[in-house]
Design a protein around this motif. Structure first.
Motif, PDB file in Angstrom:
ATOM      1  N   PHE A   4     -81.872  30.285 -17.565  1.00 23.33           N
ATOM      2  CA  PHE A   4     -81.198  28.995 -17.389  1.00 23.33           C
ATOM      3  C   PHE A   4     -80.173  28.741 -18.509  1.00 23.33           C
ATOM      4  O   PHE A   4     -78.945  28.732 -18.269  1.00 23.33           O
ATOM      5  N   ILE A   5     -80.643  28.554 -19.719  1.00 21.26           N
ATOM      6  CA  ILE A   5     -79.722  28.173 -20.793  1.00 21.26           C
ATOM      7  C   ILE A   5     -78.817  29.348 -21.158  1.00 21.26           C
ATOM      8  O   ILE A   5     -77.606  29.187 -21.335  1.00 21.26           O
TER       9      ILE A   5
ATOM     10  N   ASP B 264     -81.363  40.844 -20.996  1.00 20.58           N
ATOM     11  CA  ASP B 264     -82.467  40.140 -20.349  1.00 20.58           C
ATOM     12  C   ASP B 264     -83.414  41.186 -19.778  1.00 20.58           C
ATOM     13  O   ASP B 264     -82.972  42.248 -19.334  1.00 20.58           O
TER      14      ASP B 264
ATOM     15  N   GLN C 169     -81.718  33.198 -26.817  1.00 19.52           N
ATOM     16  CA  GLN C 169     -82.369  32.243 -25.909  1.00 19.52           C
ATOM     17  C   GLN C 169     -83.619  32.833 -25.250  1.00 19.52           C
ATOM     18  O   GLN C 169     -84.422  32.093 -24.681  1.00 19.52           O
TER      19      GLN C 169
ATOM     20  N   TYR D  97     -97.222  28.716 -26.780  1.00 20.09           N
ATOM     21  CA  TYR D  97     -95.752  28.761 -26.734  1.00 20.09           C
ATOM     22  C   TYR D  97     -95.182  27.986 -27.934  1.00 20.09           C
ATOM     23  O   TYR D  97     -94.320  28.477 -28.656  1.00 20.09           O
TER      24      TYR D  97
ATOM     25  N   LYS E  35     -92.934  29.223 -31.345  1.00 12.21           N
ATOM     26  CA  LYS E  35     -91.645  28.636 -31.771  1.00 12.21           C
ATOM     27  C   LYS E  35     -91.748  28.106 -33.206  1.00 12.21           C
ATOM     28  O   LYS E  35     -90.791  28.203 -33.982  1.00 12.21           O
TER      29      LYS E  35
ATOM     30  N   HIS F 188     -84.617  29.126 -10.744  1.00 11.86           N
ATOM     31  CA  HIS F 188     -85.502  30.299 -10.764  1.00 11.86           C
ATOM     32  C   HIS F 188     -86.788  30.042 -11.546  1.00 11.86           C
ATOM     33  O   HIS F 188     -87.754  30.776 -11.410  1.00 11.86           O
ATOM     34  N   LYS F 189     -86.796  28.991 -12.390  1.00  5.42           N
ATOM     35  CA  LYS F 189     -87.969  28.766 -13.234  1.00  5.42           C
ATOM     36  C   LYS F 189     -89.177  28.273 -12.443  1.00  5.42           C
ATOM     37  O   LYS F 189     -90.290  28.307 -12.943  1.00  5.42           O
TER      38      LYS F 189
HETATM   39  N1  LIG Z   1     -85.291  24.496 -20.706  1.00  5.75           N
HETATM   40  C1  LIG Z   1     -85.802  23.677 -21.612  1.00  5.75           C
HETATM   41  O1  LIG Z   1     -85.975  22.466 -21.365  1.00  5.75           O
HETATM   42  C2  LIG Z   1     -86.131  24.183 -22.988  1.00  5.75           C
HETATM   43  C3  LIG Z   1     -86.695  23.277 -23.912  1.00  5.75           C
HETATM   44  C4  LIG Z   1     -87.011  23.740 -25.188  1.00  5.75           C
HETATM   45  C5  LIG Z   1     -86.751  25.044 -25.543  1.00  5.75           C
HETATM   46  N2  LIG Z   1     -86.229  25.915 -24.633  1.00  5.75           N
HETATM   47  C6  LIG Z   1     -85.972  27.294 -25.069  1.00  5.75           C
HETATM   48  O2  LIG Z   1     -84.695  27.695 -24.627  1.00  5.75           O
HETATM   49  C7  LIG Z   1     -84.688  29.099 -24.356  1.00  5.75           C
HETATM   50  C8  LIG Z   1     -84.155  29.334 -22.958  1.00  5.75           C
HETATM   51  O3  LIG Z   1     -85.020  28.690 -22.030  1.00  5.75           O
HETATM   52  P1  LIG Z   1     -84.676  28.552 -20.488  1.00  5.75           P
HETATM   53  O4  LIG Z   1     -85.066  27.189 -20.078  1.00  5.75           O
HETATM   54  O5  LIG Z   1     -83.314  29.055 -20.254  1.00  5.75           O
HETATM   55  O6  LIG Z   1     -85.752  29.528 -19.842  1.00  5.75           O
HETATM   56  P2  LIG Z   1     -85.595  30.783 -18.868  1.00  5.75           P
HETATM   57  O7  LIG Z   1     -86.979  31.247 -18.602  1.00  5.75           O
HETATM   58  O8  LIG Z   1     -84.714  30.448 -17.733  1.00  5.75           O
HETATM   59  O9  LIG Z   1     -84.825  31.835 -19.774  1.00  5.75           O
HETATM   60  C9  LIG Z   1     -85.469  32.769 -20.598  1.00  5.75           C
HETATM   61  C10 LIG Z   1     -84.907  34.134 -20.275  1.00  5.75           C
HETATM   62  O10 LIG Z   1     -85.415  35.077 -21.210  1.00  5.75           O
HETATM   63  C11 LIG Z   1     -85.750  36.258 -20.514  1.00  5.75           C
HETATM   64  N3  LIG Z   1     -86.755  36.926 -21.336  1.00  5.75           N
HETATM   65  C12 LIG Z   1     -88.006  36.496 -21.636  1.00  5.75           C
HETATM   66  N4  LIG Z   1     -88.605  37.361 -22.471  1.00  5.75           N
HETATM   67  C13 LIG Z   1     -87.706  38.360 -22.687  1.00  5.75           C
HETATM   68  C14 LIG Z   1     -87.748  39.547 -23.448  1.00  5.75           C
HETATM   69  N5  LIG Z   1     -88.833  39.888 -24.170  1.00  5.75           N
HETATM   70  N6  LIG Z   1     -86.664  40.366 -23.437  1.00  5.75           N
HETATM   71  C15 LIG Z   1     -85.552  40.037 -22.715  1.00  5.75           C
HETATM   72  N7  LIG Z   1     -85.463  38.921 -21.982  1.00  5.75           N
HETATM   73  C16 LIG Z   1     -86.530  38.094 -21.967  1.00  5.75           C
HETATM   74  C17 LIG Z   1     -86.247  35.784 -19.147  1.00  5.75           C
HETATM   75  O11 LIG Z   1     -86.169  36.788 -18.158  1.00  5.75           O
HETATM   76  C18 LIG Z   1     -85.277  34.629 -18.881  1.00  5.75           C
HETATM   77  O12 LIG Z   1     -84.102  35.084 -18.237  1.00  5.75           O
HETATM   78  C19 LIG Z   1     -86.114  29.583 -24.557  1.00  5.75           C
HETATM   79  O13 LIG Z   1     -86.212  30.180 -25.822  1.00  5.75           O
HETATM   80  C20 LIG Z   1     -86.934  28.307 -24.483  1.00  5.75           C
HETATM   81  O14 LIG Z   1     -88.108  28.412 -25.246  1.00  5.75           O
HETATM   82  C21 LIG Z   1     -85.910  25.510 -23.361  1.00  5.75           C
END
Ligand SMILES: NC(=O)c1ccc[n+]([C@@H]2O[C@H](COP(=O)([O-])OP(=O)(O)OC[C@H]3O[C@@H](n4cnc5c(N)ncnc54)[C@H](O)[C@@H]3O)[C@@H](O)[C@H]2O)c1
Length: 300
Positions: free
Chosen positions: A13-14, A33, A71, A135, A139, A170-171
């Motif tokens: 996502f991010i 990824d 990310q 989790y 962090k 996708h989440k």
């Molecule tokens: N979405 C939110 O509200 C939120 C809030 C706080 C923190 N975060 C942090 O932001 C970041 C992005 O989150 P998001 O919401 O985009 O989630 P997301 O699950 O959509 O994205 C995470 C991505 O990392 C990839 N990934 C996971 N482990 C991996 C690895 N070992 N090697 C390679 N790729 C890997 C996954 O396939 C996925 O594409 C994360 O670190 C999450 O902890 C998100």
């Protein structure tokens, strides 16, 4: 050649939103990824290189990077394997620190508001942490590792609050409640929220989160909240969705299925430090952001 940037979790996502914006700004972007929780469609239109790799294991990147936007993480706080969540998130971070050291690159990484637990609001970066999940523990460990490096290198941690917006579908269950409520309401169902809708979240739009990542490149090393500073109750959120969607659906309340000890009932970020040292202030009001997001969803 443009600035060389690596985005980990770049199909998530991010990460995908960051990667697409960097490319638009002329960066030479590489995405990595492992596609564990990702949607390849998120990178539609992306012209840079996509490396399929688990970043918790070493990889010899040929490119020398100027900036790393880290990310990637196992992001579902309810992922069934705690050991894997912790070890992969920490190992992935170690690998990115090693890569940043190799290249002398700036390092921006994702932390979370989850580690404030049920602490006082508005939540300040310096307040005591209350880690409720593995989790969150992973962090917090990352933040502690980063703090040890502040005097030695550029490293910026961004504690995201509740992010929502394009490319999150996708989440599944851990996608934002804004997306879930929108789908329910669009199909004429009452929006389902926990009894009695008084829980509060600091919802922040993905476009603001991308802007914070860009600010982090120029900021001093540190850890900053990425929040709006505005807490919205679930009841208020339903009202805003009704306004934007032109509906009048009353919430259907149900008992919260989670252990209240591991559920954050009220989050709202203090934005003072981010405004002063990151130069970041969220620009999207909740209503404007939801309007923008719904336009995007309709086009999809
Ligand atoms: N979405 C939110 O509200 C939120 C809030 C706080 C923190 N975060 C942090 O932001 C970041 C992005 O989150 P998001 O919401 O985009 O989630 P997301 O699950 O959509 O994205 C995470 C991505 O990392 C990839 N990934 C996971 N482990 C991996 C690895 N070992 N090697 C390679 N790729 C890997 C996954 O396939 C996925 O594409 C994360 O670190 C999450 O902890 C998100």
């Amino acid at each position: 050649m443009g600035i060389k940037s690596l985005v980990t979790g770049g199909s998530g996502f991010i990460g995908s939103n960051v990667a697409l914006e960097l490319e638009r700004l002329g960066h030479d972007v590489v995405v990595v990824d492992n596609f564990q929780c990702a949607d390849r469609n998120n990178l539609r239109g992306f012209k840079g290189k996509v490396v399929s790799w688990d970043i918790s294991t070493p990889h010899l990147f040929e490119t020398k990077f100027d900036i790393i936007f880290h990310q990637a993480a196992i992001t579902d706080p309810r992922h069934p394997n705690d050991e894997e969540t912790y070890s992969k998130n920490i190992e992935g971070f170690k690998q990115m620190i090693a890569l940043a050291n190799r290249d002398g690159a700036k390092l921006v990484y994702a932390s979370t508001a989850g580690l404030y637990g049920n602490g006082p609001v508005p939540m300040k970066e310096s307040q005591a942490k209350q880690v409720l999940t593995v989790y969150g523990r992973s962090k917090l460990k990352m933040d502690e590792m980063a703090e040890e490096l502040f005097s030695k290198r550029h490293i910026v941690g961004l504690r995201y609050f509740n992010v929502f917006g394009p490319r999150e579908a996708h989440k599944g269950r851990p996608a934002s409640m804004i997306l879930h409520l929108y789908h329910q309401m669009k199909s004429g169902q009452q929006p389902r929220i926990f009894n009695w809708g008084e829980q509060v979240r600091d919802f922040i739009y993905i476009k603001d989160v991308v802007a914070a990542n860009l600010k982090a490149v120029e900021a001093e090393s540190g850890i900053y909240n990425v929040a709006t500073g505005v807490g919205t109750s679930f009841n208020e959120l339903v009202k805003v969705l009704n306004e934007v969607m032109g509906t009048q659906l009353e919430p259907e309340y149900f008992s919260m299925p989670y252990d209240s000890n591991t559920y954050q009932s009220n989050t709202c970020g203090d934005t003072t430090k981010a405004e002063k040292y990151l130069g970041f202030k969220a620009e999207w009001s909740l209503k404007k952001a939801i309007q923008d997001y719904l336009e995007w969803l309709k086009m999809e």
